[in-house]
Design a protein around this motif. Structure first.
Motif, PDB file in Angstrom:
ATOM      1  N   LEU A  83       0.830  -1.206   0.000  1.00  0.00           N
ATOM      2  CA  LEU A  83       0.000   0.000   0.000  1.00  0.00           C
ATOM      3  C   LEU A  83       0.867   1.260   0.000  1.00  0.00           C
ATOM      4  O   LEU A  83       0.657   2.179  -0.795  1.00  0.00           O
ATOM      5  CB  LEU A  83      -0.917  -0.013   1.226  1.00  0.00           C
ATOM      6  N   LEU A  84       1.868   1.291   0.864  1.00  0.00           N
ATOM      7  CA  LEU A  84       2.756   2.458   0.936  1.00  0.00           C
ATOM      8  C   LEU A  84       3.587   2.606  -0.335  1.00  0.00           C
ATOM      9  O   LEU A  84       3.827   3.727  -0.795  1.00  0.00           O
ATOM     10  CB  LEU A  84       3.651   2.359   2.167  1.00  0.00           C
ATOM     11  N   ARG A  86       2.697   1.715  -3.364  1.00  0.00           N
ATOM     12  CA  ARG A  86       1.816   2.249  -4.414  1.00  0.00           C
ATOM     13  C   ARG A  86       1.564   3.743  -4.225  1.00  0.00           C
ATOM     14  O   ARG A  86       1.514   4.513  -5.177  1.00  0.00           O
ATOM     15  CB  ARG A  86       0.486   1.491  -4.434  1.00  0.00           C
ATOM     16  N   GLU A  87       1.406   4.157  -2.986  1.00  0.00           N
ATOM     17  CA  GLU A  87       1.123   5.564  -2.706  1.00  0.00           C
ATOM     18  C   GLU A  87       2.372   6.440  -2.805  1.00  0.00           C
ATOM     19  O   GLU A  87       2.305   7.595  -3.205  1.00  0.00           O
ATOM     20  CB  GLU A  87       0.505   5.697  -1.305  1.00  0.00           C
ATOM     21  N   ARG A  92       8.475   9.109  -8.828  1.00  0.00           N
ATOM     22  CA  ARG A  92       7.198   9.660  -9.258  1.00  0.00           C
ATOM     23  C   ARG A  92       7.414  10.565 -10.463  1.00  0.00           C
ATOM     24  O   ARG A  92       8.462  11.194 -10.583  1.00  0.00           O
ATOM     25  CB  ARG A  92       6.550  10.477  -8.151  1.00  0.00           C
TER      26      ARG A  92
END
Length: 97
Positions: A83-84, A86-87, A92
């Protein structure tokens, strides 16, 4: 430790036997390599995650996380790492010029 050469009781009808212990069987090189491979991967897995993060959450949130991890066949740690990741991916688009 039991004495392997002890005489049987007088009322025993079996003669005393000395039980020999054989030599250790030769090692299987494929099995040894497989065992060592598992040891190496366990060490490498721990090297990836060296920082600990503590987070206070409600018992209800913890329960939902645990149920979600279980239904996906994951550990809570693996679920949250995914989860982390992906976030907050390592690279980026908005971070690059």
């Amino acid at each position: 430790m039991a004495d392997m050469t002890a005489k049987p009781p007088l009322n025993s009808k079996r003669p005393a036997k000395r039980v020999g212990i054989g030599a250790r069987p030769p090692a299987n090189p494929h099995a040894e390599a497989w065992i060592r491979q598992g040891e190496a991967s366990a060490l490498n897995k721990g090297d990836c995650y060296t920082a600990r993060l503590t987070l206070d959450i409600t018992p209800a949130m913890r329960a939902r996380i645990k149920v979600s991890a279980f239904t996906q066949g994951l550990t809570v740690a693996d679920l949250l790492r995914g989860l982390l990741e992906r976030e907050f991916p390592a690279h980026r688009k908005e971070d690059t010029p």
